[in-house]
Design a protein around this motif. Structure first.
Motif, PDB file in Angstrom:
ATOM      1  N   ILE A  30     -12.050  -9.793   2.213  1.00 20.28           N
ATOM      2  CA  ILE A  30     -11.954  -8.487   1.560  1.00 20.28           C
ATOM      3  C   ILE A  30     -10.783  -7.738   2.178  1.00 20.28           C
ATOM      4  N   ARG A  31      -9.947  -7.171   1.336  1.00 24.75           N
ATOM      5  CA  ARG A  31      -8.775  -6.439   1.824  1.00 24.75           C
ATOM      6  C   ARG A  31      -8.882  -4.963   1.449  1.00 24.75           C
ATOM      7  N   TRP A  84      -5.577  -5.508  -3.092  1.00 31.43           N
ATOM      8  CA  TRP A  84      -6.614  -4.847  -2.304  1.00 31.43           C
ATOM      9  C   TRP A  84      -7.912  -4.790  -3.098  1.00 31.43           C
ATOM     10  N   ASP A  85      -9.012  -5.079  -2.419  1.00 32.37           N
ATOM     11  CA  ASP A  85     -10.345  -4.973  -3.017  1.00 32.37           C
ATOM     12  C   ASP A  85     -10.919  -3.574  -2.848  1.00 32.37           C
ATOM     13  N   VAL A 101     -11.026   0.770 -11.058  1.00 35.20           N
ATOM     14  CA  VAL A 101     -12.100   0.713 -10.071  1.00 35.20           C
ATOM     15  C   VAL A 101     -13.422   0.469 -10.788  1.00 35.20           C
ATOM     16  N   VAL A 102     -14.391  -0.061 -10.049  1.00 38.64           N
ATOM     17  CA  VAL A 102     -15.679  -0.388 -10.658  1.00 38.64           C
ATOM     18  C   VAL A 102     -16.639   0.795 -10.534  1.00 38.64           C
ATOM     19  N   GLU A 344     -19.030  -7.955  -2.950  1.00 36.35           N
ATOM     20  CA  GLU A 344     -18.962  -8.209  -1.507  1.00 36.35           C
ATOM     21  C   GLU A 344     -18.385  -6.996  -0.781  1.00 36.35           C
ATOM     22  N   ALA A 345     -17.412  -6.336  -1.409  1.00 38.10           N
ATOM     23  CA  ALA A 345     -16.832  -5.145  -0.800  1.00 38.10           C
ATOM     24  C   ALA A 345     -17.881  -4.042  -0.674  1.00 38.10           C
TER      25      ALA A 345
END
Length: 453
Positions: A30-31, A84-85, A101-102, A344-345
């Motif tokens: 994850i970044r 980037w995550d 973005v989610v 995961e982020a």
């Protein structure tokens, strides 16, 4: 005697599943694009490596220069690079990222993330946006608002109390209004060689200051007084309310404070610059953002252990009957970008911000959740936290949330920059600057289609 250890079929299945999950986790990286600060250092140096140790998931935090952060994030998000995550979220930036973005709501429900752990105003400002109604678009990490700090030992000294009452006809107390702040600031403004609290001053003492540098410095300082008047910029019909006489009253008071009780050097200060004056005993009062706490409480300074904290003063006669100042809510949070690692982020953020919320407060010195203000462990971490944390919690309950329109930066933030700079410099009278601001805002809203031409 030899003991043979055997795995049952169930145990063997569990071991295989665990090994498989660990192997899969080790493939996840994850970044995160980070804004510099103590919180970024804590992520890079502690939370990321600890999460990897516990889960196998690698988290890479890239700390970017603050003046490049938004543009670089925007380029990568719009380009769909997936670099980037996660990314730094300033509430005024969402227009650049709203399509990238989610919605965190499903993850919040799935992983039982407590959004009610944050004050309502933080949720409005840092987690929601009218551009994506009904969604949670970010999580807070570093929401921040300014407060008033004072030298308690100056205020409590009997000589100062007697002198103030003789001059002003009332008791010397920490000011509860901006108008009282001017009088108290005027009282404590003294030259080297005079005394304060029984001690001879080696350098000039000033009654109050904030960062008053041209541009963002003076805007950040004046906007808290503006909102404290009860003005909001515009109403629900996009009609500006800044043509009210109270804006001119606030501008005149602000200029008097800057000219009469603040150090001239403050005209070159931005954000936390100048708090060294308070640390070194050269200020009786100051406006402080929480990021400056370690400066004013520096054990090597003169102020440490003698700092009083309270919300910013109310503006006497304000239009909304506010009981205290209504400061600008700044600071930031974190977006989760629309990448394959979004879930995961979020799991990492939930682990860091909620499962380890006290550790977050200890390592970052950023406080926003209920537990941060109720934790005996945090209150005992530093001697001044017992006074600072309750005052800061109260501050966060009365803040102004930026309106969620793309033009906010132009009409309100840049509008404040121009207004305050023009008035402070004397280029325009407050009335002239007021007329120009209202005209510019009206034209902007007309071009955007909010108002008819």
């Amino acid at each position: 005697m030899t003991t043979t250890r055997m795995l049952t079929a169930t145990g063997l299945g569990l071991a295989i599943a665990t090994a498989s999950a660990t192997a899969m986790a080790e493939d996840v990286t994850i970044r995160w694009a980070l804004h510099p600060g103590e919180e970024a250092d804590a992520v890079v140096n502690y939370f990321a490596p600890e999460y990897e140790r516990q889960t196998g998931v690698k988290v890479i935090g890239e700390i970017l220069p603050p003046d490049q952060l938004r543009d670089r994030m925007s380029i990568e998000a719009i380009g769909g690079t997936g670099r980037w995550d996660m990314g730094y979220h300033s509430p005024g930036w969402f227009g650049s990222f709203k399509d990238h973005v989610v919605d965190l709501t499903p993850y919040i429900e799935k992983y039982d993330f407590d959004i009610d752990a944050y004050p309502a105003r933080i949720r409005e400002s840092h987690m929601e946006s009218s551009a994506r109604p009904g969604e949670i678009i970010a999580l807070p990490t570093t929401p921040a608002a300014p407060m008033l700090i004072v030298r308690e030992d100056f205020f409590s000294h009997p000589d100062e109390q007697a002198a103030f009452e003789e001059e002003y006809g009332r008791k010397l107390e920490v000011p509860r209004t901006w108008q009282e702040l001017y009088e108290v600031g005027e009282f404590f403004t003294r030259e080297a060689g005079e005394t304060v609290a029984g001690e001879t001053l080696e350098e000039d003492l000033y009654g109050w200051t904030d960062a008053l540098g041209a541009g963002s410095g003076v805007a950040r300082s004046f906007i808290v007084m503006l909102y404290s008047t009860g003005l909001e910029g515009w109403d629900e019909n996009y009609q500006p309310d800044l043509d009210h006489p109270i804006l001119v009253e606030a501008a005149n008071l602000f200029v008097d404070l800057a000219n009469d009780v603040a150090p001239r050097a403050a005209r070159n200060w931005d954000f936390l610059e100048g708090l060294s004056y308070f640390r070194d005993g050269r200020l009786a009062m100051a406006t402080m953002w929480p990021q400056g706490l370690s400066t004013v409480e520096d054990p090597q300074g003169e102020a440490a252990g003698n700092v009083g904290y309270q919300p910013l003063p109310a503006f006497e006669g304000n239009l909304q009957d506010y009981p205290q100042g209504v400061p600008f809510l700044g600071g930031g949070g974190v977006f989760v970008m629309d990448t394959e690692n979004s879930e995961e982020a979020f799991k990492f953020l939930k682990w860091m911000l909620q499962d380890n919320e006290i550790e977050w407060g200890k390592r970052t010195k950023q406080f926003s959740r209920v537990a941060h203000f109720n934790s005996e462990e945090l209150r005992g971490l530093e001697s001044h936290y017992a006074d600072f944390l309750p005052a800061y919690e109260q501050t966060l309950e009365h803040v102004f949330v930026r309106q969620g329109i793309p033009e906010y930066g132009t009409v309100m933030w840049q509008g404040t920059v121009d207004f305050a700079t023009e008035v402070m410099s004397g280029d325009l009278t407050p009335e002239q600057a007021q007329d120009r601001w209202v005209d510019n805002m009206t034209r902007t809203f007309q071009r955007a289609g909010y108002l008819e031409r």
